[in-house]
Enzyme design. Structure first.
Site, short mmCIF file in Angstrom:
data_model
loop_
_atom_site.label_atom_id
_atom_site.label_comp_id
_atom_site.label_asym_id
_atom_site.label_seq_id
_atom_site.Cartn_x
_atom_site.Cartn_y
_atom_site.Cartn_z
N ARG A 155 -0.45 -10.62 10.40
CA ARG A 155 0.98 -10.03 10.85
C ARG A 155 1.78 -11.20 10.55
NH1 ARG A 155 -0.33 -5.78 9.83
NH2 ARG A 155 -2.14 -6.98 8.97
N LYS A 192 0.86 -1.46 -0.11
CA LYS A 192 0.11 -0.07 0.00
C LYS A 192 0.91 1.34 -0.09
CE LYS A 192 -1.75 0.75 3.90
NZ LYS A 192 -1.35 2.19 4.71
N THR A 193 1.78 1.20 1.00
CA THR A 193 2.65 2.53 0.85
C THR A 193 3.38 2.68 -0.29
OG1 THR A 193 2.85 2.23 3.19
CG2 THR A 193 4.58 3.52 2.29
N GLN A 239 -9.54 -4.52 7.66
CA GLN A 239 -8.91 -4.17 8.90
C GLN A 239 -9.24 -2.88 9.43
OE1 GLN A 239 -4.33 -4.58 8.32
NE2 GLN A 239 -4.79 -4.67 6.05
N ASP A 279 -4.76 8.06 3.33
CA ASP A 279 -4.11 6.69 3.83
C ASP A 279 -5.16 6.26 4.93
OD1 ASP A 279 -2.42 4.60 3.86
OD2 ASP A 279 -1.09 5.47 5.11
N GLU A 280 -5.16 4.79 4.87
CA GLU A 280 -6.21 4.24 5.86
C GLU A 280 -7.55 4.69 6.04
OE1 GLU A 280 -4.76 1.53 7.39
OE2 GLU A 280 -2.95 1.89 7.83
#
Length: 587
Positions: free
Chosen positions: A550, A34-35, A244, A213-214
């Site tokens: 994770r 994503k980043t 998420q 973002d997010e």
């Protein structure tokens, strides 16, 4: 230049990056880069589309994320890269005067807000609710863009009139102090944009490209801000993963995705489903869990990392055996992997106690991420002070701590000790109940507040220890022993080299080669407060999904037949989230 820019991206990422004009949503699965996509989208705008860097704004949820973006872009300056709050603070320093806000306003932090609310409650002689109760209700109202004058139009519960009164006085006091709280920073910018069209148009023309973002974590006021800013040119990109979305208790609203599509009908939606973090076995398990949710988009992640190890389940007899299993397994794997490669995740802070004690027993260094060791938590230290003062009335350290909890509470406690000479003979758990009754200590915490509820769970967990050590002297000796092991562990090792312990909420955004998810049982995960509400239950499933994703190489799921937790011993049932998945091992 164009070919070089896209060389490191996969086909799904290239599609998302190449979309330049108009609204878009990028549904980015866990570990899908994503980043990288956000960074390359900005680079593409500047280098290939010749967009002026100062026209681009990138909004993140943390300063850490903002700094990572800046570093990876390698650009000296954009229009803005940072959090909602810092972006809005900048705008208010420039144009807040249009609302009568002095440019030198102070920002009240959490401690300042708490002090101010305490002062207001004292002036109104309010004793029924804690300062945290009012701060949470006021914050929730501001995040819904509800001013004090409209509070009673929208809320009619029994505490609403009092909340409205405190809210009104709180706002008056803030202005008198030339201060804003963190919620005000966004609220006042929205107000500025809605009341002063020329100011809004100035910023719409200044910032023509907006990346958020997010996006799944945005609340109503944050969404409204971005919508207003993007209305003219519609060059807005929201990036996130609705699987998420785990912060509804902070006001995050997944419905913002639907609002976005309604407000920007030409929205293009891109899916990032190639995962660079985990094995396919872990991703398949994650999908089998999250695909049962029905209220948000689900991504089916794939990877080129290979199938990987089977997921291992461990059915312990009780929570102590569970903690010992985790400690032993880490010792077995420690030859190949350093201790920071291991993370132990759990649903509630109170669960850390038995795991901490097992690690201390086996001399395994650990660090609590975003948390405090069990016996160092405020509410635990408070109660230990009461118990220590009963055991030893000359204990001045404990006496000083109790005094800070309130003069009247302290006087009641002293009278309680004087009038009950046989307190030391009582069983520790019963003594704790007496303390709760006499001092009304539990009234300091509001169970409707997420943070206070966690503190109440910690208090119940201390009662679990009290039931194991009914004699007060033995109980205090046990606590002292664990506290001394904390100190010894810190002397022997650098915390940076320890195993990571944290709640599932704190794990978001992190990754580890080996992950243990402990206490995967009904009533814990999903939490007992969520099982009768579809939306809350789905959020618990998303929380489990976050924990699963994770893990990079190995995943361990543990649960117990019996668990002594929150002051009660109960037979446990493994979580509905795994009851159809687990069959010895999952492959």
């Amino acid at each position: 230049m164009s070919e070089d820019l896209f060389a490191e991206l996969n086909s799904q990422q290239i599609e998302a990056v190449k979309h330049v004009n108009g609204p878009s949503i990028i549904l980015a699965g866990a570990g899908s880069g994503k980043t990288r996509v956000l960074v390359y989208k900005v680079l593409n705008l500047i280098k290939n589309q010749h967009v002026f860097p100062m026209e681009i704004v990138m909004i993140t949820f943390t300063n850490k994320a903002a700094n990572e973006m800046k570093e990876r872009m390698g650009l000296k300056k954009l229009g803005y890269v940072g959090t909602f709050h810092s972006f809005c603070c900048m705008l208010l320093r420039r144009d807040g005067h249009n609302l009568g806000i002095d440019t030198g306003f102070t920002i009240f932090d959490a401690d300042d807000q708490f002090t101010l609310i305490k002062k207001i409650l004292k002036s109104l002689d309010v004793k029924r609710f804690t300062p945290s109760f009012f701060l949470n209700r006021i914050s929730a109202a501001k995040n819904q863009y509800i001013a004090p004058g409209r509070y009673l139009e929208l809320f009619s519960d029994y505490s609403a009139p009092l909340v409205a009164e405190v809210y009104t006085k709180y706002e008056t006091e803030l202005r008198k102090n030339n201060a804003l709280d963190f919620d005000d920073l966004i609220v006042e910018v929205v107000k500025l944009f809605l009341k002063h069209g020329a100011v809004l148009e100035k910023y719409q023309n200044k910032y023509k490209y907006l990346l958020v973002d997010e996006f799944q974590d945005t609340n109503y006021i944050q969404y409204l801000l971005t919508k207003l800013l993007a209305e003219k040119y519609k060059n807005i990109t929201g990036v996130g993963d609705f699987s998420q979305s785990i912060y509804s208790w902070r006001g995050a609203d997944m419905r913002n995705l639907e609002k976005f599509k309604e407000d920007f009908p030409d929205t293009k939606i891109f899916h990032l489903e190639q995962n660079y973090r985990s094995t396919q076995t872990i991703l398949d398990f994650a999908y089998s869990v999250i695909s049962k949710n029905q209220t948000h988009p689900i991504l089916d992640l794939f990877t080129k990392n290979g199938q990987g190890e089977e997921i291992e389940y461990y059915n312990a007899e009780n929570e102590e055996e569970e903690a010992i299993f985790i400690a032993n397994k880490i010792q077995d794997l420690n030859d190949r992997l350093a201790l920071p490669s291991f993370a132990v995740l759990y649903r509630t802070n109170a669960q850390s106690r038995v795991i901490e004690e097992a690690f201390l027993h086996y001399s395994l260094p650990y660090i609590l991420i975003g948390g405090t060791r069990f016996y160092e938590r405020k509410e635990i230290k408070d109660l230990l002070s009461y118990l220590r003062m009963i055991a030893n009335p000359e204990d001045e350290i404990s006496e000083d701590r109790i005094k800070k909890l309130g003069k009247r509470r302290f006087e009641k406690f002293v009278g309680f000790i004087k009038n009950n000479k046989s307190l030391k003979e009582m069983e520790t758990a019963d003594l704790m109940e007496k303390i709760f009754k006499e001092t009304r200590y539990l009234e300091l915490y509001n169970p409707d507040n997420e943070e206070d509820f966690a503190r109440l769970e910690n208090i119940k967990e201390l009662k679990s220890v009290a039931l194991r050590f009914p004699k007060l002297t033995e109980f205090l000796e046990q606590v002292a022993l664990v506290e001394s092991e904390y100190f010894e562990g810190e002397k022997k090792s650098n915390a940076k080299n320890g195993i990571r312990l944290m709640t599932l909420h704190q794990a978001k955004g992190l990754e580890f080669p080996v992950v243990f998810i402990a206490g995967v049982e009904e009533g814990i995960l999903p939490h007992s407060r969520s099982v009768d509400d579809l939306h809350k239950l789905e959020e618990e499933r998303r929380l489990f999904y976050v924990g699963i994703t994770r893990a990079k190489q190995r995943l361990y799921i543990t649960y117990a037949n019996k668990r002594f937790i929150f002051g009660r011993g109960n037979y446990s049932v493994k979580s509905r989230f795994i009851e159809t998945e687990e069959n010895g091992s999952y492959s």
